[in-house]
Enzyme design. Sequence first.
Site, short mmCIF file in Angstrom:
data_model
loop_
_atom_site.label_atom_id
_atom_site.label_comp_id
_atom_site.label_asym_id
_atom_site.label_seq_id
_atom_site.Cartn_x
_atom_site.Cartn_y
_atom_site.Cartn_z
N GLY A 246 -1.55 -6.23 4.11
CA GLY A 246 -0.59 -6.85 3.23
C GLY A 246 0.67 -6.28 2.93
O GLY A 246 1.45 -7.37 1.72
N GLU B 22 -4.31 -4.55 10.74
CA GLU B 22 -5.84 -5.29 10.87
C GLU B 22 -6.24 -5.93 11.81
O GLU B 22 -8.01 -6.35 11.91
CB GLU B 22 -5.48 -7.15 10.34
CG GLU B 22 -5.06 -6.97 8.78
CD GLU B 22 -3.11 -6.58 8.78
OE1 GLU B 22 -2.73 -6.05 9.95
OE2 GLU B 22 -2.61 -6.82 7.41
N GLU C 120 3.15 -6.59 5.23
CA GLU C 120 3.75 -8.15 5.10
C GLU C 120 4.52 -8.57 3.28
O GLU C 120 5.46 -9.00 3.01
CB GLU C 120 2.77 -9.47 5.13
CG GLU C 120 2.13 -8.85 5.85
CD GLU C 120 1.16 -9.39 6.78
OE1 GLU C 120 -0.02 -9.20 5.39
OE2 GLU C 120 0.50 -10.76 7.11
N ALA D 113 -4.77 -5.35 1.74
CA ALA D 113 -5.71 -7.17 0.63
C ALA D 113 -6.47 -5.47 0.84
O ALA D 113 -7.22 -4.57 1.31
CB ALA D 113 -5.91 -8.15 1.50
#
Length: 255
Positions: free
Chosen positions: A106, A129, A109, A63
């Site tokens: 992310g 994270e 993911e 992210a």
Amino acid sequence: MSLVSVERNGAIAVVLLNRPDALNALSDKLMDELVSTLEDLDRDEEVRCIVLGGSERVFAAGADIGELAQTSAIELYYQRRVERWDAIRGLWTPLVAAVSGYCLGGGCELAMACDLIVASESAVFGQPETGLGIIPGAGGTQLLTRAVGKPLAMDVILSGRRLSAREALAAGLVARVVAREAWLEEAKRVAREIAEKGPVATRLAKESVDRAFETTLAAGLEAERRALYLAFASEDAKEGLTAFTEKRKPDFKGR
Ligand code: CAA
């Protein structure tokens, strides 16, 4: 500048994240573009498989941390940013992740939201994270655990351990590891192989495999049988079975 590039190549489409200055960090704008691009391709019946990649250096570094630092929990909640990921996991068209270089947070993911991962030997997977004081929020705790099991998922998520491509292969996170220079070509080759199969069948098979993670064995087997009957009723099934007996290549129409 577009943050996502798309190339159509016969029955496959290649979608590449294109934000090199920020290592393909998944900003709000990039995710919007990505989801709408993938949804458009998913509606196009001519597209039978999609490759999703980054660059040789990086698949995606997660992210956008700068953006996250400026966002409140309530903004995150109202903007439904994380929910956007359900759209990617819900696509009908088979999706092959072509991963080279960093595949973190992310980014990891996103790769796991695809149906299978083809990784270059340079790929590095991780969920860093907790080092930022947050947790994976786009499926990481669930998808990684299902892929590699609890002990390794806990190690990666709690300690920030990164997995090499070989480790990811051994753990069941990735399907194939290829030479660094072949990262995209090999993913395209896999996508073309998928695209040559019966399109109704590949979609129903994808749905059935996904079901294995959602339900009991008995319900999954029942769903698989119904999907088989549906596949059997397709013109493609008639064509595929007849082509085999006639010793020729099938000409699937996706009907
Ligand atoms: N968000 C925003 N910008 C990022 C970024 C990210 N996730 N990752 C890298 N960048 C930017 C850097 O700030 C840098 O920008 P400037 O040149 O303007 O300074 C540029 O990309 C290049 O990065 P580095 O100089 O750090 O490159 P490097 O080769 O030294 O290191 C790296 C590469 C190890 C991937 C390192 O960039 C890094 O650790 N990135 C962050 C990885 C991370 O923590 N990801 C998780 C994000 S949170 C998340 O994803 C939440 C979720 O699940 C929803």
